[in-house]
Design a protein around this motif. Structure first.
Motif, PDB file in Angstrom:
ATOM      1  N   GLU A  52      -4.737   0.949   7.230  1.00  0.00           N
ATOM      2  CA  GLU A  52      -3.665  -0.020   6.912  1.00  0.00           C
ATOM      3  C   GLU A  52      -2.967  -0.380   8.132  1.00  0.00           C
ATOM      4  O   GLU A  52      -2.496   0.598   8.846  1.00  0.00           O
ATOM      5  CB  GLU A  52      -2.496   0.685   5.878  1.00  0.00           C
ATOM      6  N   PRO A  53      -2.913  -1.629   8.627  1.00  0.00           N
ATOM      7  CA  PRO A  53      -2.441  -2.122   9.791  1.00  0.00           C
ATOM      8  C   PRO A  53      -1.007  -2.252   9.740  1.00  0.00           C
ATOM      9  O   PRO A  53      -0.538  -3.183   9.656  1.00  0.00           O
ATOM     10  CB  PRO A  53      -3.011  -3.102  10.507  1.00  0.00           C
ATOM     11  N   LEU A  55       3.220  -2.155  10.664  1.00  0.00           N
ATOM     12  CA  LEU A  55       4.244  -2.195  11.959  1.00  0.00           C
ATOM     13  C   LEU A  55       4.409  -0.777  12.604  1.00  0.00           C
ATOM     14  O   LEU A  55       4.495   0.193  11.801  1.00  0.00           O
ATOM     15  CB  LEU A  55       5.397  -2.650  11.503  1.00  0.00           C
ATOM     16  N   ALA A  56       4.664  -0.619  13.970  1.00  0.00           N
ATOM     17  CA  ALA A  56       4.735   0.640  14.766  1.00  0.00           C
ATOM     18  C   ALA A  56       5.730   1.477  13.930  1.00  0.00           C
ATOM     19  O   ALA A  56       5.407   2.672  13.900  1.00  0.00           O
ATOM     20  CB  ALA A  56       4.894   0.400  16.117  1.00  0.00           C
ATOM     21  N   PRO A  57       6.924   0.924  13.771  1.00  0.00           N
ATOM     22  CA  PRO A  57       8.029   2.122  13.340  1.00  0.00           C
ATOM     23  C   PRO A  57       7.744   2.668  11.940  1.00  0.00           C
ATOM     24  O   PRO A  57       8.324   3.686  11.699  1.00  0.00           O
ATOM     25  CB  PRO A  57       9.446   1.164  13.395  1.00  0.00           C
ATOM     26  N   ILE A  58       6.889   1.874  11.003  1.00  0.00           N
ATOM     27  CA  ILE A  58       6.405   2.453   9.860  1.00  0.00           C
ATOM     28  C   ILE A  58       5.372   3.248   9.899  1.00  0.00           C
ATOM     29  O   ILE A  58       5.214   4.227   9.012  1.00  0.00           O
ATOM     30  CB  ILE A  58       6.303   1.163   8.944  1.00  0.00           C
ATOM     31  N   ARG A  59       4.493   2.999  10.832  1.00  0.00           N
ATOM     32  CA  ARG A  59       3.407   3.556  10.952  1.00  0.00           C
ATOM     33  C   ARG A  59       3.415   5.000  11.712  1.00  0.00           C
ATOM     34  O   ARG A  59       3.113   6.151  11.109  1.00  0.00           O
ATOM     35  CB  ARG A  59       2.337   3.006  11.836  1.00  0.00           C
ATOM     36  N   ASP A  60       4.601   5.051  12.724  1.00  0.00           N
ATOM     37  CA  ASP A  60       4.769   6.366  13.150  1.00  0.00           C
ATOM     38  C   ASP A  60       5.773   7.077  12.436  1.00  0.00           C
ATOM     39  O   ASP A  60       6.895   6.920  12.163  1.00  0.00           O
ATOM     40  CB  ASP A  60       5.554   5.989  14.441  1.00  0.00           C
ATOM     41  N   PRO A  61       5.266   8.391  12.069  1.00  0.00           N
ATOM     42  CA  PRO A  61       6.027   9.422  11.236  1.00  0.00           C
ATOM     43  C   PRO A  61       7.349   9.635  11.893  1.00  0.00           C
ATOM     44  O   PRO A  61       8.450   9.899  11.136  1.00  0.00           O
ATOM     45  CB  PRO A  61       5.000  10.707  11.170  1.00  0.00           C
ATOM     46  N   GLY A  62       7.353   9.559  13.070  1.00  0.00           N
ATOM     47  CA  GLY A  62       8.625   9.946  14.032  1.00  0.00           C
ATOM     48  C   GLY A  62       9.759   8.940  13.575  1.00  0.00           C
ATOM     49  O   GLY A  62      11.065   9.232  13.503  1.00  0.00           O
ATOM     50  N   THR A  63       9.564   7.389  13.470  1.00  0.00           N
ATOM     51  CA  THR A  63      10.499   6.568  13.386  1.00  0.00           C
ATOM     52  C   THR A  63      10.329   6.117  11.887  1.00  0.00           C
ATOM     53  O   THR A  63      11.285   5.267  11.648  1.00  0.00           O
ATOM     54  CB  THR A  63      10.131   5.286  14.229  1.00  0.00           C
ATOM     55  N   GLU A 146      -3.027  -9.542   7.495  1.00  0.00           N
ATOM     56  CA  GLU A 146      -4.245 -10.555   8.173  1.00  0.00           C
ATOM     57  C   GLU A 146      -3.997 -11.019   9.428  1.00  0.00           C
ATOM     58  O   GLU A 146      -5.016 -11.350  10.209  1.00  0.00           O
ATOM     59  CB  GLU A 146      -4.415 -11.673   7.050  1.00  0.00           C
ATOM     60  N   HIS A 147      -2.654 -11.074   9.891  1.00  0.00           N
ATOM     61  CA  HIS A 147      -2.278 -11.590  11.013  1.00  0.00           C
ATOM     62  C   HIS A 147      -1.832 -10.500  11.842  1.00  0.00           C
ATOM     63  O   HIS A 147      -1.207 -10.917  13.200  1.00  0.00           O
ATOM     64  CB  HIS A 147      -0.970 -12.782  10.766  1.00  0.00           C
ATOM     65  N   GLY A 148      -1.894  -9.237  11.846  1.00  0.00           N
ATOM     66  CA  GLY A 148      -1.383  -8.302  12.823  1.00  0.00           C
ATOM     67  C   GLY A 148      -0.976  -7.178  12.238  1.00  0.00           C
ATOM     68  O   GLY A 148      -1.659  -6.170  11.667  1.00  0.00           O
ATOM     69  N   LEU A 151       4.605  -5.356   6.973  1.00  0.00           N
ATOM     70  CA  LEU A 151       5.930  -4.714   6.779  1.00  0.00           C
ATOM     71  C   LEU A 151       5.799  -3.790   5.828  1.00  0.00           C
ATOM     72  O   LEU A 151       6.891  -2.875   5.499  1.00  0.00           O
ATOM     73  CB  LEU A 151       7.077  -5.835   6.807  1.00  0.00           C
ATOM     74  N   VAL A 152       5.177  -4.132   4.726  1.00  0.00           N
ATOM     75  CA  VAL A 152       5.364  -3.419   3.356  1.00  0.00           C
ATOM     76  C   VAL A 152       3.910  -2.664   3.247  1.00  0.00           C
ATOM     77  O   VAL A 152       2.825  -3.514   3.308  1.00  0.00           O
ATOM     78  CB  VAL A 152       5.464  -4.290   2.186  1.00  0.00           C
ATOM     79  N   PRO A 153       3.888  -1.406   2.802  1.00  0.00           N
ATOM     80  CA  PRO A 153       2.642  -0.698   2.839  1.00  0.00           C
ATOM     81  C   PRO A 153       1.930  -1.230   1.483  1.00  0.00           C
ATOM     82  O   PRO A 153       2.591  -1.487   0.496  1.00  0.00           O
ATOM     83  CB  PRO A 153       3.102   0.633   2.638  1.00  0.00           C
ATOM     84  N   THR A 154       0.507  -1.432   1.755  1.00  0.00           N
ATOM     85  CA  THR A 154      -0.210  -2.094   0.444  1.00  0.00           C
ATOM     86  C   THR A 154      -0.949  -0.588  -0.092  1.00  0.00           C
ATOM     87  O   THR A 154      -1.621  -1.004  -1.288  1.00  0.00           O
ATOM     88  CB  THR A 154      -0.982  -3.155   1.158  1.00  0.00           C
ATOM     89  N   THR A 155      -0.926   0.256   0.361  1.00  0.00           N
ATOM     90  CA  THR A 155      -1.873   1.429   0.002  1.00  0.00           C
ATOM     91  C   THR A 155      -0.963   2.450  -1.025  1.00  0.00           C
ATOM     92  O   THR A 155      -1.528   3.209  -1.722  1.00  0.00           O
ATOM     93  CB  THR A 155      -2.353   2.433   1.251  1.00  0.00           C
ATOM     94  N   VAL A 156       0.381   2.161  -1.289  1.00  0.00           N
ATOM     95  CA  VAL A 156       1.149   2.817  -2.102  1.00  0.00           C
ATOM     96  C   VAL A 156       1.266   1.844  -3.561  1.00  0.00           C
ATOM     97  O   VAL A 156       1.758   0.848  -3.148  1.00  0.00           O
ATOM     98  CB  VAL A 156       2.183   3.418  -1.527  1.00  0.00           C
ATOM     99  N   GLY A 157       0.926   2.422  -4.504  1.00  0.00           N
ATOM    100  CA  GLY A 157       0.886   1.648  -5.632  1.00  0.00           C
ATOM    101  C   GLY A 157       2.086   2.160  -6.550  1.00  0.00           C
ATOM    102  O   GLY A 157       2.614   3.512  -6.399  1.00  0.00           O
ATOM    103  N   PRO A 158       2.223   1.451  -7.649  1.00  0.00           N
ATOM    104  CA  PRO A 158       3.398   2.128  -8.420  1.00  0.00           C
ATOM    105  C   PRO A 158       2.898   3.584  -9.155  1.00  0.00           C
ATOM    106  O   PRO A 158       1.637   3.750  -9.479  1.00  0.00           O
ATOM    107  CB  PRO A 158       3.420   0.857  -9.756  1.00  0.00           C
ATOM    108  N   GLY A 159       3.779   4.172  -9.373  1.00  0.00           N
ATOM    109  CA  GLY A 159       3.456   5.695 -10.050  1.00  0.00           C
ATOM    110  C   GLY A 159       4.692   6.254 -10.772  1.00  0.00           C
ATOM    111  O   GLY A 159       5.519   5.365 -10.864  1.00  0.00           O
ATOM    112  N   PRO A 160       4.602   7.512 -11.100  1.00  0.00           N
ATOM    113  CA  PRO A 160       5.785   7.950 -11.949  1.00  0.00           C
ATOM    114  C   PRO A 160       7.115   7.856 -11.396  1.00  0.00           C
ATOM    115  O   PRO A 160       8.100   7.821 -11.805  1.00  0.00           O
ATOM    116  CB  PRO A 160       5.452   9.184 -12.333  1.00  0.00           C
TER     117      PRO A 160
END
Lengths: 444, 230
Positions: A52-53, A55-63, A146-148, A151-160
């Motif tokens: 999943e590409p 955005l940096a602050p979302i990807r980085d566990p620190g931020t 697709e363009h870089g 902003l919203v994760p696509t690998t997390v789907g709905p769950g309980p």
């Protein structure tokens, strides 16, 4: 025969129910996005989940916690709009509750009724938040990826975990309705008006500032205990400022009314002075937005000046996202203030129609509405922006060029506030025009 | 023989409907300077609608209203609004004062809209409040006033621009008998002093009795008076 719960909701008005559905759907969607960000693959590597590409602050566990907090804070202006939406039709609600009270309904019955009035559309809105989140995933997730960077994760789907978020939003809606109902029933019981706000919250600000002074006197907040005190102080100052806002709006209204030379300014100032609480709450939020944009202005100018062009995007893209969200929040808050203005106009429709009949042009009433919104938003936005620029600039030892960025942010946010107010008041113009209809002069 | 002065306001063949409800069917009225006319009739006879048409608040579906020879339907919305502010005064049954403004500010409002400086407007408004014996209420809001006090303030607001005509729609309707008589006395006295014409809409015969002339409406049309041709 129509179910009682539906009858209860429809009695409060379709417009109000629709606005509650929209605002709770937006809140639920944003909270689901925040929850999804917090549930991004637990990998603590800088690269995060490989598939999943983000955005940096979302990807980085620190931020990432900061990113979650930012999305959660985005719900604040939406919740303010919900609060104003719940106020819509409060005159009718007051009359309805008075009639029900006479018919034997207890205050407890009325509070339950009020909770259902808002809770049911809030539940519908919260459920609609799930497809809303899905839409955001599609637009700000897959499409942006697709363009870089998404902003919203696509690998997390709905769950309980989705269910508690939906239920919390619905319960919050019911709580807001119940609180509004409690006020309406209290007014039925007292038959009177609320007293002017008092500046007691200034005590919280004073305590918070005192703690900050002590911390800085002892050499900063580098230790865990020092950090706890610092956060506590900031929370106290924030809560105190929010609590102080209605009193500040009341005082600002009184000062503006004394100095007003034109009829629209006088009308606007007196309206703010007479009913400062909703406007004050919205003003507190807009002040926070001003603070954010002030910080961003100096931050962006500082980054442009001191960072190599290779690293710049890592800072500027998140800053741009926060900036756009902040400006969007200003538009939402301006709308919520305009809705409040329409509500008070509707409460006094006979007086408003009488004003037109006695020679007050409708253009003066529109100008009064715009002035009231500007009087509520602009001073605190500017104050917040100046405080943000100066505070952040002092903290990082910014250069004069960076301060110029703060000044640019101040001008931009002031322009956005002005345009938002003009657009929001134009949006609610049909309700004002309905209020000045001569039919409202007819005796019943 | 002295000729009667020319009418300051005249209305002929006024028709007005609200959806399928016909409020006025060819109503007519003439008003001379300084004259006091009472429009009476049962509930739903179209009294208030006629008053709103005469004051330019509503435009009739057909028929003509002229003020000093100028047709009201020939004026734009803003011109009619300004006419109501300058040349007409309006006193309603209730709900006419802005609840957030003080008595002084309510009375000064039409002058501020005319571009008068606030201290000047406040001084004139204060004089009118004193004249109507409610000067002590200058800083009071309408919600803290009695019905009679609020009506006096409303009368002051209607007269503050020295209008040619004052229109009063059930001015005593929301008041008890004694307070209503006092408010009516104040209204009639003040309009006589300023030589303004007065149009009173009422269903109360005692109120109608103070007028120079009574016009009775029934089912949206003026009933012929005793001396009128059949």
């Amino acid at each position: 025969m129509r179910p009682l719960a539906v009858t209860v909701v429809l009695a409060a008005g379709r417009g109000r129910a629709a606005l509650v559905v929209v605002t709770t759907a937006a809140t639920a969607a944003l909270l689901l996005v925040a929850a999804a960000i917090s549930r991004v693959d637990g990998s603590d590597s800088w690269n995060g989940p490989a598939q999943e590409p983000l955005l940096a602050p979302i990807r980085d566990p620190g931020t990432r916690p900061g990113a979650v907090l930012t999305v959660v804070l985005l719900t604040v202006p939406v919740l303010l709009l919900l609060d104003q939406a719940v106020r819509l039709g409060s005159t009718g609600q007051h009359r309805r509750y008075a009639a029900l009270s006479v018919a034997g309904a207890t205050r407890r019955d009325l509070r339950r009724w009020a909770a259902v009035e808002v809770g049911l559309p809030a539940l519908a809105g919260a459920l609609l938040g799930v497809p809303g989140w899905w839409l955001l995933r599609e637009v700000l997730g897959h499409r942006l990826a697709e363009h870089g960077a998404a902003l919203v994760p696509t690998t997390v789907g709905p769950g309980p975990w989705t269910l508690p978020v939906v239920l919390v939003v619905a319960a919050y809606g019911a709580l807001v309705g119940r609180r509004r109902g409690s006020r309406a029933t209290a007014l039925v019981a007292r038959g009177g008006q609320r007293s002017a706000p008092r500046p007691w919250s200034a005590l919280l600000v004073l305590v918070g500032v005192g703690v900050l002074v002590v911390i800085s006197g002892r050499g900063g907040s580098s230790s865990p205990l020092g950090l706890t005190w610092l956060i506590s102080a900031v929370v106290l100052v924030t809560l105190g400022s929010v609590g102080l806002a209605p009193w500040a709006a009341h005082a600002a209204g009184a000062v503006a009314a004394r100095r007003a030379q034109r009829a629209p300014t006088l009308l606007a100032a007196r309206r703010l002075h007479a009913n400062p609480r909703p406007a004050g709450r919205a003003a507190a939020a807009v002040g926070a937005v001003g603070l954010t944009t002030g910080v961003l202005g100096v931050f962006v100018a500082d980054v442009v000046q001191s960072t190599s062009s290779y690293d710049r995007d890592d800072y500027l893209v998140p800053a741009s996202v926060v900036g756009v969200c902040a400006l969007l929040a200003v538009a939402l808050i301006a709308t919520s203030i305009a809705v409040h203005s329409v509500e008070t106009t509707g409460e006094h429709r006979r007086e408003t129609a009488a004003l037109l009949a006695t020679g007050v042009p409708v253009s003066a009433l529109r100008a009064a509405q715009r002035t009231e919104c500007l009087l509520t938003t602009l001073p605190l936005t500017l104050a917040g922006s100046v405080a943000g620029s100066l505070g952040y600039g002092w903290l990082v030892g910014a250069s004069p060029v960076a301060y110029a960025g703060g000044l640019a942010a101040l001008v931009l946010v002031a322009l956005v506030v002005g345009v938002s107010v003009v657009a929001a008041t134009a949006l609610v113009r049909p309700w004002l025009d309905a209020a000045v209809d001569p039919a409202n002069l007819r005796t019943e | 023989m002295i000729d009667a002065p020319e009418p300051i306001l005249s209305a002929h063949g006024i028709h007005k409907s609200f959806g399928r409800t016909v409020a006025l069917r060819g109503a007519a009225l003439e008003l001379r300077p300084g004259e006091c006319v009472a429009i009476t009739g049962p509930s739903g006879s179209g009294k208030s609608t006629l008053l709103h048409c005469l004051a330019g608040v509503l435009l009739p579906d057909s028929g003509v209203v002229t003020f000093r020879g100028a047709r009201l339907d020939g004026l734009g919305v803003d011109e009619r609004t300004r006419l109501r502010r300058i040349s007409f005064g309006l006193v309603l049954q209730f709900g006419q004062l802005v609840p957030e403004l003080t008595a002084l500010e309510n009375v000064a409002l039409p002058l501020l809209l005319e571009g008068r400086r606030r201290p000047d407007a406040a001084a004139v408004a204060a004089q009118w409040l004193e004249r109507l014996e409610v000067g002590q209420l200058a800083t009071t809001r309408p919600t803290a006033m009695s019905g009679g006090e609020a009506q006096r303030v409303a009368i002051a607001r209607a007269l503050v621009t020295s209008p040619d005509i004052v229109f009063a729609d059930e001015p005593t309707g929301a008041l008890d008998t004694v307070t209503g008589e006092l408010a009516l006395d104040v209204l009639v006295k003040a309009t006589r002093e300023t030589e303004a014409a007065l149009v009173l809409v009422t269903h109360d015969n005692r109120v109608a009795a103070v007028a120079d002339r009574e016009v009775v409406l029934r089912d949206g049309a003026v009933e012929p008076g005793p001396g009128d041709p059949a």
